[in-house]
Design a protein around this motif. Structure first.
Motif, mmCIF file in Angstrom:
data_model
loop_
_atom_site.group_PDB
_atom_site.id
_atom_site.type_symbol
_atom_site.label_atom_id
_atom_site.label_comp_id
_atom_site.label_asym_id
_atom_site.label_seq_id
_atom_site.Cartn_x
_atom_site.Cartn_y
_atom_site.Cartn_z
ATOM 1 N N UNK A 111 43.536 9.399 81.623
ATOM 2 C CA UNK A 111 44.041 10.285 82.669
ATOM 3 C C UNK A 111 43.307 9.954 83.958
ATOM 4 N N UNK A 112 44.050 9.600 84.998
ATOM 5 C CA UNK A 112 43.409 9.149 86.235
ATOM 6 C C UNK A 112 44.384 9.272 87.389
ATOM 7 N N UNK A 113 43.866 9.093 88.582
ATOM 8 C CA UNK A 113 44.707 9.076 89.771
ATOM 9 C C UNK A 113 44.155 8.050 90.758
ATOM 10 N N UNK A 114 44.958 7.713 91.751
ATOM 11 C CA UNK A 114 44.487 6.828 92.817
ATOM 12 C C UNK A 114 43.328 7.497 93.554
ATOM 13 N N UNK A 115 42.298 6.720 93.835
ATOM 14 C CA UNK A 115 41.133 7.217 94.572
ATOM 15 C C UNK A 115 41.003 6.463 95.885
ATOM 16 N N UNK A 116 40.337 7.116 96.846
ATOM 17 C CA UNK A 116 40.299 6.581 98.205
ATOM 18 C C UNK A 116 38.952 6.858 98.848
#
Length: 280
Positions: A111-116
Motif C-alpha cells: 500500500x503506497x502513494x506517490x511522494x513528493x
C-alpha cells in the motif's frame, strides 16, 4: 531565520476534529516562524478535508506569507473534480524559486502513494537558502530508501549546479540565481534514529558536497530527539512516543543553528511540530 516543519494530518487533531485554524494558532504560538513547512494538505478528498480547499484556507490563515502548495497525489473523482494531496511551504521571506520533485515510487506489492519533495529557495539576510519539505512513504522501507537516495541526488546536483561559472542575468527563464549558502531538508521521513535510512541521509558524499546533519543532534549533541509521533494518539501509534520528523541541514549551515525544539504538548495533529532558528 525561524522554520517550523509539521505533518498536520490535514488538520485532524487527536480529538477527531479537523481544524486548520487551530493548527495555525498552535504553530505560531510554538514559533513565530519565517517559514512553515506543512505536510498532508488535502483538497477534494472529502473524508479528509470535507470539501474545504485546504491550501487556500492555510494561505488565508497566514496573511503576509507566500503560500506554495504542490500535490504529490493528483487525481480526479467520479465527477471529474480534482483531488490533491501534498506538501506546502508558507514563507514571509522573499521566495526566489520553487521546484516540485516527484520522488521514487517503486513498483512493489505494498500500500503506497506517490511522494513528493517541495523545494523553495528563499532570501535571508545571510544569503539564499534552499528549503525542501517532504513526506516519505509510511508502508515501505524500500520506498523510503529510494526516496532518501533521490533527496541526496537532488542536493548533490543543486550544489554542483550552483558552482558552475555560467550565469544568465536576463529576466527570462534561463536566469540563474545567486548560489544558496546551504540547504535544509525537513518533514516526515517515517524513519526512527536507529533506522539505516536515517544513517543514509547523513552519509558523506563522495564528491566535495556538504553532507547533511540532523539539526537536533548538531545543537543538542547526545540528548535524544524528542518524540514527534505517538505522544497523544495511542490508537494510530500503539508503539508509543517516538521520532520520525526531522530537520536536516547541510554542514555549511550547522554552525548557524541557534536552537532546535519540539512541541510535545500540542494535540492538534498526530505529529508534533519541530522548530529551528538559524543565526546570521
Amino acid at each position: 531565520m525561524k522554520l517550523v516543519t509539521w505533518n498536520i494530518q490535514w488538520g485532524l487533531g487527536c480529538d477527531g476534529r479537523v481544524d486548520l485554524a487551530r493548527i495555525v494558532d498552535d504553530a505560531r504560538s510554538f514559533c513565530d516562524a519565517d517559514v512553515f513547512c506543512f505536510q498532508e494538505i488535502s483538497h477534494g478528498f472529502a473524508p479528509h478535508d470535507g470539501h474545504d480547499d485546504q491550501p487556500a484556507r492555510l494561505a488565508s490563515l497566514l496573511p503576509g506569507y507566500a503560500a506554495i502548495f504542490r500535490p504529490a497525489v493528483e487525481m480526479r473523482d467520479g465527477d471529474g473534480s480534482p483531488q490533491v494531496f501534498g506538501n506546502m511551504i508558507l514563507s514571509r521571506l522573499p521566495v526566489l524559486q520553487v521546484t516540485s520533485h516527484m520522488l521514487p515510487w517503486p513498483a512493489t506489492e505494498v500500500r503506497s502513494m506517490q511522494r513528493q519533495a517541495l523545494e523553495a529557495i528563499v532570501a535571508t539576510d545571510a544569503g539564499p537558502i534552499r528549503i525542501t519539505t517532504c513526506h516519505l512513504e509510511y508502508h515501505s522501507h524500500e520506498h523510503r530508501q529510494a526516496q532518501v537516495g533521490r533527496l541526496r541526488e537532488l542536493h548533490e546536483d543543486a550544489v554542483k549546479r550552483a558552482r558552475l561559472t555560467f550565469r544568465d542575468a536576463t529576466d527570462g527563464p534561463y536566469r540563474t540565481l545567486p548560489a544558496p549558502i546551504g540547504s535544509i531538508v525537513c518533514g516526515d521521513f517515517n524513519i526512527e534514529p536507529h533506522d539505516p535510512v536515517y544513517m543514509d541521509m547523513r552519509r558523506p558524499f563522495t564528491s566535495n558536497v556538504p553532507a547533511f546533519v540532523d539539526a537536533w543532534t548538531a545543537r543538542h549533541d547526545t540528548i535524544p530527539h524528542p518524540p514527534t509521533t505517538g505522544v497523544a494518539d495511542h490508537v494510530q501509534w500503539p508503539q508509543g512516543p517516538h521520532s520520525r520528523d526531522y530537520i536536516f541541514v547541510s554542514e555549511d549551515l550547522a554552525d548557524r543553528i541557534v536552537d532546535v525544539s519540539v512541541d510535545v504538548e500540542t494535540t492538534s495533529s498526530d505529529h508534533q511540530p519541530v522548530a529551528m532558528t538559524l543565526g546570521g
